[in-house]
Motif scaffolding. Structure first.
Motif, PDB file in Angstrom:
ATOM      1  N   ARG A  82      57.888  46.822  31.305  1.00 25.98           N
ATOM      2  CA  ARG A  82      58.831  47.943  31.206  1.00 25.98           C
ATOM      3  C   ARG A  82      60.214  47.451  30.776  1.00 25.98           C
ATOM      4  O   ARG A  82      60.896  48.074  29.958  1.00 25.98           O
ATOM      5  CB  ARG A  82      58.903  48.671  32.549  1.00 25.98           C
ATOM      6  CG  ARG A  82      57.709  49.584  32.810  1.00 25.98           C
ATOM      7  CD  ARG A  82      57.989  50.515  33.983  1.00 25.98           C
ATOM      8  NE  ARG A  82      58.110  49.785  35.230  1.00 25.98           N
ATOM      9  CZ  ARG A  82      57.091  49.515  36.069  1.00 25.98           C
ATOM     10  NH1 ARG A  82      55.858  49.904  35.742  1.00 25.98           N
ATOM     11  NH2 ARG A  82      57.286  48.879  37.202  1.00 25.98           N
ATOM     12  N   GLU A  83      60.593  46.292  31.323  1.00 24.84           N
ATOM     13  CA  GLU A  83      61.897  45.740  30.945  1.00 24.84           C
ATOM     14  C   GLU A  83      61.915  45.371  29.454  1.00 24.84           C
ATOM     15  O   GLU A  83      62.889  45.632  28.744  1.00 24.84           O
ATOM     16  CB  GLU A  83      62.187  44.511  31.796  1.00 24.84           C
ATOM     17  CG  GLU A  83      62.490  44.847  33.267  1.00 24.84           C
ATOM     18  CD  GLU A  83      62.704  43.603  34.093  1.00 24.84           C
ATOM     19  OE1 GLU A  83      62.589  42.491  33.492  1.00 24.84           O
ATOM     20  OE2 GLU A  83      62.990  43.704  35.285  1.00 24.84           O
ATOM     21  N   THR A 121      51.828  43.847  39.012  1.00 25.75           N
ATOM     22  CA  THR A 121      53.042  44.658  39.213  1.00 25.75           C
ATOM     23  C   THR A 121      54.242  43.989  38.537  1.00 25.75           C
ATOM     24  O   THR A 121      55.067  44.630  37.861  1.00 25.75           O
ATOM     25  CB  THR A 121      53.319  44.871  40.698  1.00 25.75           C
ATOM     26  OG1 THR A 121      52.190  45.525  41.291  1.00 25.75           O
ATOM     27  CG2 THR A 121      54.562  45.704  40.905  1.00 25.75           C
ATOM     28  N   ALA A 122      54.285  42.670  38.720  1.00 21.23           N
ATOM     29  CA  ALA A 122      55.398  41.940  38.105  1.00 21.23           C
ATOM     30  C   ALA A 122      55.331  42.028  36.582  1.00 21.23           C
ATOM     31  O   ALA A 122      56.339  42.209  35.880  1.00 21.23           O
ATOM     32  CB  ALA A 122      55.380  40.489  38.571  1.00 21.23           C
ATOM     33  N   TYR A 123      54.084  41.861  36.084  1.00 20.24           N
ATOM     34  CA  TYR A 123      53.915  41.939  34.625  1.00 20.24           C
ATOM     35  C   TYR A 123      54.261  43.329  34.105  1.00 20.24           C
ATOM     36  O   TYR A 123      54.868  43.484  33.027  1.00 20.24           O
ATOM     37  CB  TYR A 123      52.477  41.588  34.258  1.00 20.24           C
ATOM     38  CG  TYR A 123      52.164  40.101  34.370  1.00 20.24           C
ATOM     39  CD1 TYR A 123      53.155  39.140  34.128  1.00 20.24           C
ATOM     40  CD2 TYR A 123      50.882  39.659  34.712  1.00 20.24           C
ATOM     41  CE1 TYR A 123      52.868  37.786  34.251  1.00 20.24           C
ATOM     42  CE2 TYR A 123      50.599  38.305  34.828  1.00 20.24           C
ATOM     43  CZ  TYR A 123      51.608  37.380  34.594  1.00 20.24           C
ATOM     44  OH  TYR A 123      51.307  36.050  34.702  1.00 20.24           O
ATOM     45  N   LEU A 172      47.000  38.934  42.710  1.00 25.27           N
ATOM     46  CA  LEU A 172      46.848  39.413  41.340  1.00 25.27           C
ATOM     47  C   LEU A 172      47.544  40.760  41.153  1.00 25.27           C
ATOM     48  O   LEU A 172      48.159  41.027  40.086  1.00 25.27           O
ATOM     49  CB  LEU A 172      45.356  39.521  40.986  1.00 25.27           C
ATOM     50  CG  LEU A 172      44.622  38.176  40.850  1.00 25.27           C
ATOM     51  CD1 LEU A 172      43.108  38.413  40.662  1.00 25.27           C
ATOM     52  CD2 LEU A 172      45.178  37.360  39.710  1.00 25.27           C
ATOM     53  N   GLU A 173      47.421  41.621  42.173  1.00 24.50           N
ATOM     54  CA  GLU A 173      48.091  42.924  42.064  1.00 24.50           C
ATOM     55  C   GLU A 173      49.599  42.754  41.991  1.00 24.50           C
ATOM     56  O   GLU A 173      50.298  43.461  41.253  1.00 24.50           O
ATOM     57  CB  GLU A 173      47.710  43.794  43.268  1.00 24.50           C
ATOM     58  CG  GLU A 173      46.267  44.321  43.203  1.00 24.50           C
ATOM     59  CD  GLU A 173      45.902  45.157  44.431  1.00 24.50           C
ATOM     60  OE1 GLU A 173      46.724  45.168  45.377  1.00 24.50           O
ATOM     61  OE2 GLU A 173      44.840  45.780  44.405  1.00 24.50           O
ATOM     62  N   GLN A 174      50.100  41.778  42.793  1.00 24.34           N
ATOM     63  CA  GLN A 174      51.546  41.495  42.734  1.00 24.34           C
ATOM     64  C   GLN A 174      51.938  40.992  41.337  1.00 24.34           C
ATOM     65  O   GLN A 174      52.970  41.366  40.771  1.00 24.34           O
ATOM     66  CB  GLN A 174      51.913  40.462  43.810  1.00 24.34           C
ATOM     67  CG  GLN A 174      51.847  41.021  45.224  1.00 24.34           C
ATOM     68  CD  GLN A 174      52.125  39.942  46.271  1.00 24.34           C
ATOM     69  OE1 GLN A 174      52.283  38.752  45.924  1.00 24.34           O
ATOM     70  NE2 GLN A 174      52.162  40.332  47.544  1.00 24.34           N
ATOM     71  N   GLN A 175      51.040  40.104  40.800  1.00 22.41           N
ATOM     72  CA  GLN A 175      51.318  39.602  39.455  1.00 22.41           C
ATOM     73  C   GLN A 175      51.275  40.745  38.430  1.00 22.41           C
ATOM     74  O   GLN A 175      52.122  40.821  37.508  1.00 22.41           O
ATOM     75  CB  GLN A 175      50.300  38.523  39.077  1.00 22.41           C
ATOM     76  CG  GLN A 175      50.493  37.220  39.863  1.00 22.41           C
ATOM     77  CD  GLN A 175      49.469  36.170  39.486  1.00 22.41           C
ATOM     78  OE1 GLN A 175      48.534  36.445  38.704  1.00 22.41           O
ATOM     79  NE2 GLN A 175      49.618  34.952  40.042  1.00 22.41           N
TER      80      GLN A 175
END
Length: 318
Positions: free
Chosen positions: A41-42, A34-36, A29-32
């Motif tokens: 930001r993008e 981070t991805a989100y 979830l943390e990776q998700q």
């Protein structure tokens, strides 16, 4: 107790496995997350970029609109045409540089013409209307002029013919009257310029009996007066006047010529009534009625009347 301990151990193992699973799930979830967050930001950066592009496009739109409005305004200010008129006359420019140069040349030529009179169209309409009105007036005047010229020509022709006919009659009568008054001789009227009868002078040529006269100035005063009387009587025979006043026209004549004058005057009385102012006996003897003014007392005039028909002619001669 062993069973309980074993159960607790088994429960501990299960809890550990659950913890590991939850830890792995948390990491996932943390990776998700981070991805989100990276995606966010993008997207935020992309949104800012798009906002900047939108702002640029908005500015470009406003500039384009301003240019459009300026062009529409220039069309009217410089060429006095509307958008619709410009669109109807629009054509594709194949050579922009050449067209720009041609436009610059036209503007330079227009500038050399001087200040543009924006009221020229209205002034032209007014002047044009005035011109058409005056043109019609001129045409009417020219037509009237031609008609008047024709009328003047016809009248002049008639005047020439009438004058020439009357002149011939007067000339004939002048010679006859002259011969009768002068008891001979010859008289003639001569037109000095036969080509322009109405503006021509008239020479009086007379030759009393026994004389050759080259100039009227060579005649005596009495002879000049008698020539004038002969000419006057010649004119009266052509166009007799109903009433005539003679003021001592025979004063310069001698007695014999006075008698001939009076006798001839008597012959004209059938067509003309004469009032003759005279002091000569010969004229008085031929009169029908004599009128005289006398002053018996100072400052008081009295009119005398004498009917010659009631007076003995021998009495007058005495």
């Amino acid at each position: 107790k062993k069973e309980k301990i074993a159960a607790l151990k088994e429960t501990g193992k299960m809890n550990n496995r659950n913890i590991e699973n939850l830890t792995e799930e948390r990491m996932t979830l943390e990776q998700q997350v981070t991805a989100y967050r990276n995606a966010e930001r993008e997207k935020t950066a992309e949104k800012e970029k798009l906002s900047l592009e939108i702002a640029k496009l908005q500015d470009k739109k406003e500039n384009t609109q301003n240019n459009y409005d300026n062009i529409i305004s220039s069309l009217w200010d410089e060429y006095e045409i509307t958008k619709r008129e410009a669109k109807s006359d629009f054509s594709v420019v194949e050579n922009t540089a050449q067209s720009s140069k041609h436009l610059s040349d036209l503007k330079a030529r227009i500038k050399n013409l001087g200040t543009v009179n924006v009221a020229a169209v209205e002034e032209y309409k007014e002047v044009s209307g005035r011109y058409e009105f005056l043109k019609s007036q001129v045409e009417d005047i020219e037509k009237s002029k031609k008609e008047l010229s024709k009328l003047i020509f016809n009248l002049t022709t008639q005047m020439k013919d009438l004058f020439y006919e009357r002149f011939k009659e007067i000339n004939k009568n002048f010679d006859m009257v002259f011969k009768e008054l002068f008891a001979g001789g010859k008289a003639e009227l001569k037109i000095t310029d036969p080509g322009d009868i109405l503006n021509s002078g008239i020479d009086i040529i007379v030759n009393p009996p026994g004389k050759i006269v080259t100039n009227l100035e060579l005649l005596s005063g009495g002879e000049k007066a008698f020539v004038s009387i002969a000419l006057y009587f010649a004119i009266m025979q052509v166009n007799p006047a109903p009433f005539c006043v003679l003021d001592e026209i025979e004063a310069a004549l001698d007695e014999g010529n006075v008698n001939r004058f009076a006798a001839y005057l008597r012959r004209l009385c059938d067509k003309t009534q004469f009032i003759a102012i005279s002091h000569r006996r010969g004229t008085m003897e031929e009169a029908d009625v004599l009128y005289g003014v006398t002053m018996q007392r100072e400052g008081i005039s009295k009119l005398l009347e004498l009917d010659i028909s009631n007076v003995d002619k021998n009495f007058l001669k005495e």
